[in-house]
Design a protein around this motif. Structure first.
Motif, PDB file in Angstrom:
ATOM      1  N   HIS A  96       0.873  -1.176   0.000  1.00  0.00           N
ATOM      2  CA  HIS A  96       0.000   0.000   0.000  1.00  0.00           C
ATOM      3  C   HIS A  96       0.915   1.233   0.000  1.00  0.00           C
ATOM      4  O   HIS A  96       1.992   1.210   0.612  1.00  0.00           O
ATOM      5  N   PRO A  97       0.526   2.323  -0.670  1.00  0.00           N
ATOM      6  CA  PRO A  97       1.378   3.523  -0.701  1.00  0.00           C
ATOM      7  C   PRO A  97       1.794   4.020   0.679  1.00  0.00           C
ATOM      8  O   PRO A  97       2.938   4.466   0.868  1.00  0.00           O
ATOM      9  N   SER A  98       0.909   3.927   1.661  1.00  0.00           N
ATOM     10  CA  SER A  98       1.256   4.375   3.011  1.00  0.00           C
ATOM     11  C   SER A  98       2.323   3.486   3.645  1.00  0.00           C
ATOM     12  O   SER A  98       3.185   3.970   4.386  1.00  0.00           O
ATOM     13  N   ASP A  99       2.280   2.198   3.352  1.00  0.00           N
ATOM     14  CA  ASP A  99       3.297   1.290   3.891  1.00  0.00           C
ATOM     15  C   ASP A  99       4.657   1.551   3.246  1.00  0.00           C
ATOM     16  O   ASP A  99       5.690   1.482   3.915  1.00  0.00           O
ATOM     17  N   LEU A 100       4.654   1.866   1.960  1.00  0.00           N
ATOM     18  CA  LEU A 100       5.912   2.201   1.297  1.00  0.00           C
ATOM     19  C   LEU A 100       6.486   3.488   1.889  1.00  0.00           C
ATOM     20  O   LEU A 100       7.685   3.573   2.174  1.00  0.00           O
ATOM     21  N   ARG A 101       5.633   4.464   2.107  1.00  0.00           N
ATOM     22  CA  ARG A 101       6.078   5.710   2.752  1.00  0.00           C
ATOM     23  C   ARG A 101       6.678   5.416   4.119  1.00  0.00           C
ATOM     24  O   ARG A 101       7.754   5.908   4.464  1.00  0.00           O
ATOM     25  N   ASP A 102       5.985   4.582   4.907  1.00  0.00           N
ATOM     26  CA  ASP A 102       6.472   4.250   6.249  1.00  0.00           C
ATOM     27  C   ASP A 102       7.828   3.547   6.202  1.00  0.00           C
ATOM     28  O   ASP A 102       8.681   3.776   7.066  1.00  0.00           O
ATOM     29  N   LEU A 103       8.028   2.680   5.194  1.00  0.00           N
ATOM     30  CA  LEU A 103       9.337   2.029   5.055  1.00  0.00           C
ATOM     31  C   LEU A 103      10.430   3.071   4.836  1.00  0.00           C
ATOM     32  O   LEU A 103      11.498   3.009   5.444  1.00  0.00           O
ATOM     33  N   LYS A 104      10.143   4.029   3.964  1.00  0.00           N
ATOM     34  CA  LYS A 104      11.133   5.059   3.657  1.00  0.00           C
ATOM     35  C   LYS A 104      11.416   5.955   4.865  1.00  0.00           C
ATOM     36  O   LYS A 104      12.504   6.513   4.982  1.00  0.00           O
ATOM     37  N   LEU A 105      10.443   6.081   5.760  1.00  0.00           N
ATOM     38  CA  LEU A 105      10.584   6.974   6.912  1.00  0.00           C
ATOM     39  C   LEU A 105      10.974   6.252   8.200  1.00  0.00           C
ATOM     40  O   LEU A 105      10.981   6.855   9.264  1.00  0.00           O
ATOM     41  N   THR A 106      11.265   4.958   8.125  1.00  0.00           N
ATOM     42  CA  THR A 106      11.644   4.195   9.315  1.00  0.00           C
ATOM     43  C   THR A 106      12.893   4.813   9.948  1.00  0.00           C
ATOM     44  O   THR A 106      13.865   5.114   9.258  1.00  0.00           O
ATOM     45  N   ARG A 107      12.838   4.994  11.278  1.00  0.00           N
ATOM     46  CA  ARG A 107      13.951   5.619  12.014  1.00  0.00           C
ATOM     47  C   ARG A 107      14.359   4.736  13.193  1.00  0.00           C
ATOM     48  O   ARG A 107      13.570   3.957  13.697  1.00  0.00           O
ATOM     49  N   ASP A 108      15.577   4.945  13.612  1.00  0.00           N
ATOM     50  CA  ASP A 108      16.052   4.226  14.799  1.00  0.00           C
ATOM     51  C   ASP A 108      15.681   5.033  16.052  1.00  0.00           C
ATOM     52  O   ASP A 108      15.003   6.056  15.968  1.00  0.00           O
ATOM     53  N   ASP A 109      16.137   4.565  17.218  1.00  0.00           N
ATOM     54  CA  ASP A 109      15.797   5.214  18.487  1.00  0.00           C
ATOM     55  C   ASP A 109      16.317   6.648  18.586  1.00  0.00           C
ATOM     56  O   ASP A 109      15.802   7.454  19.354  1.00  0.00           O
ATOM     57  N   ARG A 110      17.332   6.974  17.807  1.00  0.00           N
ATOM     58  CA  ARG A 110      17.904   8.328  17.838  1.00  0.00           C
ATOM     59  C   ARG A 110      17.260   9.253  16.797  1.00  0.00           C
ATOM     60  O   ARG A 110      17.643  10.406  16.680  1.00  0.00           O
ATOM     61  N   GLY A 111      16.336   8.725  16.005  1.00  0.00           N
ATOM     62  CA  GLY A 111      15.668   9.529  14.989  1.00  0.00           C
ATOM     63  C   GLY A 111      16.351   9.520  13.640  1.00  0.00           C
ATOM     64  O   GLY A 111      15.928  10.208  12.709  1.00  0.00           O
ATOM     65  N   ALA A 112      17.411   8.738  13.489  1.00  0.00           N
ATOM     66  CA  ALA A 112      18.116   8.644  12.207  1.00  0.00           C
ATOM     67  C   ALA A 112      17.382   7.660  11.292  1.00  0.00           C
ATOM     68  O   ALA A 112      16.883   6.627  11.753  1.00  0.00           O
ATOM     69  N   TYR A 113      17.321   7.997  10.007  1.00  0.00           N
ATOM     70  CA  TYR A 113      16.652   7.110   9.047  1.00  0.00           C
ATOM     71  C   TYR A 113      17.392   5.784   8.960  1.00  0.00           C
ATOM     72  O   TYR A 113      18.610   5.734   8.993  1.00  0.00           O
ATOM     73  N   MET A 114      16.596   4.706   8.844  1.00  0.00           N
ATOM     74  CA  MET A 114      17.159   3.357   8.793  1.00  0.00           C
ATOM     75  C   MET A 114      16.837   2.703   7.459  1.00  0.00           C
ATOM     76  O   MET A 114      15.925   1.906   7.361  1.00  0.00           O
ATOM     77  N   LEU A 115      17.558   3.022   6.438  1.00  0.00           N
ATOM     78  CA  LEU A 115      17.400   2.304   5.176  1.00  0.00           C
ATOM     79  C   LEU A 115      18.455   1.215   5.145  1.00  0.00           C
ATOM     80  O   LEU A 115      19.654   1.513   5.176  1.00  0.00           O
ATOM     81  N   PRO A 116      18.021  -0.035   5.105  1.00  0.00           N
ATOM     82  CA  PRO A 116      19.015  -1.104   5.089  1.00  0.00           C
ATOM     83  C   PRO A 116      19.798  -1.079   3.777  1.00  0.00           C
ATOM     84  O   PRO A 116      19.321  -0.556   2.773  1.00  0.00           O
ATOM     85  N   PRO A 117      20.974  -1.651   3.762  1.00  0.00           N
ATOM     86  CA  PRO A 117      21.783  -1.645   2.543  1.00  0.00           C
ATOM     87  C   PRO A 117      21.124  -2.407   1.395  1.00  0.00           C
ATOM     88  O   PRO A 117      21.508  -2.237   0.251  1.00  0.00           O
ATOM     89  N   THR A 118      20.137  -3.227   1.701  1.00  0.00           N
ATOM     90  CA  THR A 118      19.454  -3.982   0.641  1.00  0.00           C
ATOM     91  C   THR A 118      18.318  -3.196   0.005  1.00  0.00           C
ATOM     92  O   THR A 118      17.637  -3.708  -0.876  1.00  0.00           O
ATOM     93  N   MET A 119      18.091  -1.941   0.444  1.00  0.00           N
ATOM     94  CA  MET A 119      16.972  -1.152  -0.096  1.00  0.00           C
ATOM     95  C   MET A 119      17.500   0.034  -0.886  1.00  0.00           C
ATOM     96  O   MET A 119      18.370   0.756  -0.441  1.00  0.00           O
ATOM     97  N   ALA A 120      16.944   0.207  -2.080  1.00  0.00           N
ATOM     98  CA  ALA A 120      17.251   1.365  -2.918  1.00  0.00           C
ATOM     99  C   ALA A 120      15.981   2.186  -3.038  1.00  0.00           C
ATOM    100  O   ALA A 120      14.885   1.635  -3.201  1.00  0.00           O
ATOM    101  N   VAL A 121      16.099   3.510  -2.935  1.00  0.00           N
ATOM    102  CA  VAL A 121      14.929   4.376  -3.038  1.00  0.00           C
ATOM    103  C   VAL A 121      15.085   5.302  -4.227  1.00  0.00           C
ATOM    104  O   VAL A 121      16.115   5.354  -4.878  1.00  0.00           O
TER     105      VAL A 121
END
Length: 198
Positions: A96-121
């Protein structure tokens, strides 16, 4: 079947009418076909959609390391693995578009974005090289991973456009109904249902 209503006068403006058919009517038909291919049932569409045929997620005894909390990326990687272990080649992830957005906006406990090395945006989002498709027909919070070469669609009757004058109260309102009809079927063989995971 998709349809639009137009005024009798619009028949005189063929350029406008053609534009309406090419934009609105074809878009309606594409959305209906997309919904049928994704979630259709034999009772309604004459064939089961990919989500109906898909296999339920099962980690297969694999787990993450002790103390690691799984996130959405992990779930998708395990689903991709489930398809691969079943000897299929996953080529798309549908979200779903909202789930894709949420994946792109995933952050760690410090607020830094967490894009795994296996993901390209960017324009072509991918996870471990598998393209991610945004589709509003998916239920938010769910996903579909699969080898979509195993879902085959056959067009049985090409698109047929008709203009009708006798529909409901069209004559009283000076309208015409334009319908677009096509007929097709989709098949996922029983031996290929493991190519799809949800």
């Amino acid at each position: 079947l998709a349809f639009i209503k137009v005024s009798n006068n619009s028949i005189d403006d063929i350029d406008w009418l053609l534009s309406e058919v090419q934009t609105e009517l074809l878009t309606l038909m594409a959305l209906k076909l997309d919904a049928a291919l994704l979630t259709g049932t034999v009772a309604v569409n004459g064939f089961d959609g990919v989500l109906v045929k898909a296999t339920a997620f099962a980690a297969g005894g694999d787990t993450l390391a002790a103390g690691v909390t799984a996130n959405k990326f992990d779930a998708l990687m395990f689903a991709l693995n489930q398809v691969a272990v079943a000897n299929f080649n996953p080529n798309y992830v549908v979200l779903h578009p909202s789930d894709l957005r949420d994946l792109k906006l995933t952050r760690d406990d410090r607020g830094a974005y967490m894009l795994p090395p296996t993901m390209a945006v960017g324009n072509n989002v991918s996870i471990d090289g598998v393209r991610v498709i945004s589709n509003s027909g998916m239920t938010k919070g769910s996903y579909l991973v699969g080898d979509f070469s195993k879902a085959k669609f056959w067009m049985r009757k090409g698109m047929e456009l008709k203009i009708w004058e006798q529909n409901e109260d069209d004559a009283e309102k000076m309208l015409k109904t334009i319908t677009l009809y096509m007929r097709g079927t989709m098949v996922v063989k029983d031996s290929d249902v493991a190519a799809f995971v949800t």
